[in-house]
Design an enzyme around this catalytic site. Structure first.
Site, PDB file in Angstrom:
ATOM      1  N   GLY A   1       0.821  -1.211   0.000  1.00 24.89           N
ATOM      2  CA  GLY A   1       0.000   0.000   0.000  1.00 24.89           C
ATOM      3  C   GLY A   1       0.850   1.254   0.000  1.00 24.89           C
ATOM      4  O   GLY A   1       0.525   2.246  -0.667  1.00 24.89           O
TER       5      GLY A   1
ATOM      6  N   TRP B   1       2.250   1.642  -3.466  1.00 23.97           N
ATOM      7  CA  TRP B   1       1.224   2.135  -4.388  1.00 23.97           C
ATOM      8  C   TRP B   1       1.170   3.662  -4.370  1.00 23.97           C
ATOM      9  O   TRP B   1       0.962   4.303  -5.395  1.00 23.97           O
ATOM     10  CB  TRP B   1      -0.141   1.569  -4.008  1.00 23.97           C
ATOM     11  N   HIS B   2       1.368   4.255  -3.183  1.00 20.00           N
ATOM     12  CA  HIS B   2       1.275   5.707  -3.081  1.00 20.00           C
ATOM     13  C   HIS B   2       2.421   6.409  -3.794  1.00 20.00           C
ATOM     14  O   HIS B   2       2.258   7.559  -4.212  1.00 20.00           O
ATOM     15  CB  HIS B   2       1.255   6.137  -1.612  1.00 20.00           C
ATOM     16  N   GLY B   3       3.541   5.772  -3.932  1.00 20.11           N
ATOM     17  CA  GLY B   3       4.643   6.444  -4.609  1.00 20.11           C
ATOM     18  C   GLY B   3       5.866   5.563  -4.730  1.00 20.11           C
ATOM     19  O   GLY B   3       6.126   4.720  -3.870  1.00 20.11           O
TER      20      GLY B   3
ATOM     21  N   PHE C   1      -0.908  10.552  -6.913  1.00 17.78           N
ATOM     22  CA  PHE C   1      -0.792   9.105  -6.787  1.00 17.78           C
ATOM     23  C   PHE C   1      -1.604   8.350  -7.819  1.00 17.78           C
ATOM     24  O   PHE C   1      -1.496   7.153  -7.923  1.00 17.78           O
ATOM     25  CB  PHE C   1      -1.219   8.662  -5.379  1.00 17.78           C
TER      26      PHE C   1
END
Length: 522
Positions: A349, A352-354, A522
């Site tokens: 997770g 996924w954000h960066g 994002f």
């Protein structure tokens, strides 16, 4: 304003121009949204497919007008990318529906998910991975800039969920226009919420009936979100940004007081930025008679990290639970495996954000926090201990979240380490610095006090509009919940109309700039 990222050797990002797709821009508010609404209303007696076609058309226009580099000619390649992705996944999903729970279907699902992740991985992570390889081996000698297409993370996750559900036999035989609108509908396209096809598709068939009754509610929610973004988040950012900038420089270290003020300011900026966007997404969808799932519910009122993730980015939490944590085994294979699955889910997770080590660290921290939280729940139950007093539990949860946000915001590990060291007194117990060395005025931190009071004591948007069912409930979260009607809940009365006008005026007085929503990155 900036909207796309280029990956450099160090995995950092450079952002470029965007204004049309920002909910808080004049172009969106005064041009795009009125045209979309007028056309949709004018077609309310037209065949259903024509109405859907109009919404698809304006959504693609909303997406397609984006130009990552305004110094160069506009190119249709990003529109073609999202159309190609939707077309491939739609027909793949139809084939998976016919092959559900079969070995060929499983192989096809694996191939489809892999292809979607490969597309996302190329655009979002190739530069980051290339930078790691370069630092270890010196190869490649140079890494080309890769433009991150707008919203690729969100529309990729939506479609992976659709493929998995098709294989499980949980999808219907949608028309291609239905599917295209499900993916591209502009209120959720750029930064969520991560909607589910079962939640959305039935609503479009009913959305034109009684839409005028939704208009006052939708407008009120949208204005409340705009107020949060323009008046609160953007002003608090003026406190957070200079302090995080100080930590990233090679000058003096932030004082202990400065560091805490900077961390709290960013936590509030992110809170109201994302809460404001979520309100505007719900409000703009409601203008078309569509209710989105709730995505944000006063997460700083949470008394544990487990509760925090039931309240923060709720649709992403649902996606990670249903399509990652449970397939990994969830809690079905013993406590040890459960903790591993929790940690891996949050680590991914964070990624996924960066594409950066600070995001990975943020995810790892929350994975560790969740493991400790569940272990504490188990120990409490075993020893029959009472729970911590709620105010203390909320404060401890907030501090843990605050530490994570430092990594989320910081430019790199070094600046995150400097700020955290200052926060916990490793650079001394200094208060406010000398006037000559201050990066913000001494009165600025006072603005945080009423904002914090509002976060912890005031009702949120869905509670204010609770009488009109502002959002769909997300499975696994008890929000929004019914309850006693309160005097402060919104109603179509003169008093609330006047309050709405005052909210619009207050927002308009601050509307002197266009700033990007943090989650647009994002």
């Amino acid at each position: 304003m900036s909207t796309f990222r280029r990956h450099g050797v160090d995995g950092t990002f450079t952002l470029h121009h965007l204004s049309f797709v920002l909910f808080n821009s004049y172009t969106f508010l005064l041009v795009f949204l009125p045209i979309a609404l007028i056309g949709w209303n004018a077609l309310k007696r037209a065949p259903f497919r024509v109405v859907l076609g109009w919404l698809v058309l304006v959504s693609l226009a909303y997406y397609g007008v984006w130009n990552p580099d305004p110094t160069k000619p506009w190119s249709p390649k990003y529109v073609l990318l999202i159309l190609g992705s939707c077309t491939a996944n739609y027909y793949l999903g139809r084939r998976l529906s016919a092959l559900k729970f079969t070995r060929p279907g499983k192989l096809l699902l694996t191939g489809g998910v892999t292809a979607n992740l490969a597309l996302l991985g190329y655009f979002k992570y190739a530069g980051f991975l290339g930078g790691i390889l370069h630092s270890l081996t010196g190869w490649p000698a140079s890494i080309p800039d890769i433009v991150l297409p707008l919203a690729i993370s969100f529309f990729t996750f939506l479609q992976i969920a659709y493929l998995v559900d098709a294989y499980r036999g949980e999808t219907e035989e949608y028309h291609f226009t239905d599917y295209l609108l499900f993916v591209t509908f502009f209120p959720h396209l750029i930064a969520g919420p991560l909607i589910h096809h079962r939640e959305m598709m039935p609503q479009f068939r009913k959305s034109q009936h009684g839409w005028h009754r939704d208009f006052p509610v939708a407008l009120g929610m949208f204005l409340m979100g705009l107020f949060k973004k323009v008046v609160i988040a953007d002003n608090v950012a003026r406190i957070a940004t200079p302090i995080f900038g100080l930590a990233a420089e090679h000058g003096r270290d932030p004082t202990m007081l400065e560091a805490w003020i900077g961390a709290v300011a960013y936590a509030l900026q992110l809170y109201f930025d994302f809460s404001g966007y979520s309100d505007m997404a719900l409000g703009s969808a409601r203008l078309f008679g569509i209710r989105f799932p709730l995505n944000f519910h006063s997460p700083y009122k949470a008394d544990s990290i487990v509760e925090f993730w039931r309240r923060w980015h709720m649709t992403l939490s649902r996606f990670l639970r249903d399509y990652l944590y449970i397939p990994l085994g969830g809690n079905r294979k013993g406590p040890a495996r459960r903790y591993v699955n929790l940690f891996l889910t949050m680590l991914l997770g964070g990624l996924w954000h960066g594409a950066g080590w600070t995001f990975i660290m943020w995810g790892a921290l929350h994975g560790m926090f969740l493991c400790v939280n569940h272990a504490w729940f188990g120990l409490r139950k075993k020893m029959a201990w009472s729970a911590l007093p709620k105010p203390l539990a909320i404060a401890l949860t907030f501090i843990a979240v605050l530490v994570g946000w430092v990594f989320f915001r910081a430019h790199d590990f070094s600046s995150a380490g400097r700020l955290l060291a200052s926060m916990f007194g490793l650079h001394g117990l200094g208060g406010w610095p000398d006037k000559a060395t201050r990066v913000i005025q001494s009165v600025e931190p006072l603005k945080l006090i009423p904002v914090l009071i509002g976060v912890w004591l005031l009702p949120n948007t869905q509670e204010i509009f609770a009488r009109y069912r502002p959002a769909l409930r997300v499975s696994g979260a008890p929000y929004p919940a019914g309850g006693t009607r309160r005097w402060w809940q919104w109603r179509p009365t003169k008093a609330f109309a006047a309050a709405t006008v005052l909210l619009a005026i207050a927002t308009g007085l601050q509307f002197d700039k266009v700033s990007e929503f943090i989650y647009f990155q994002f």
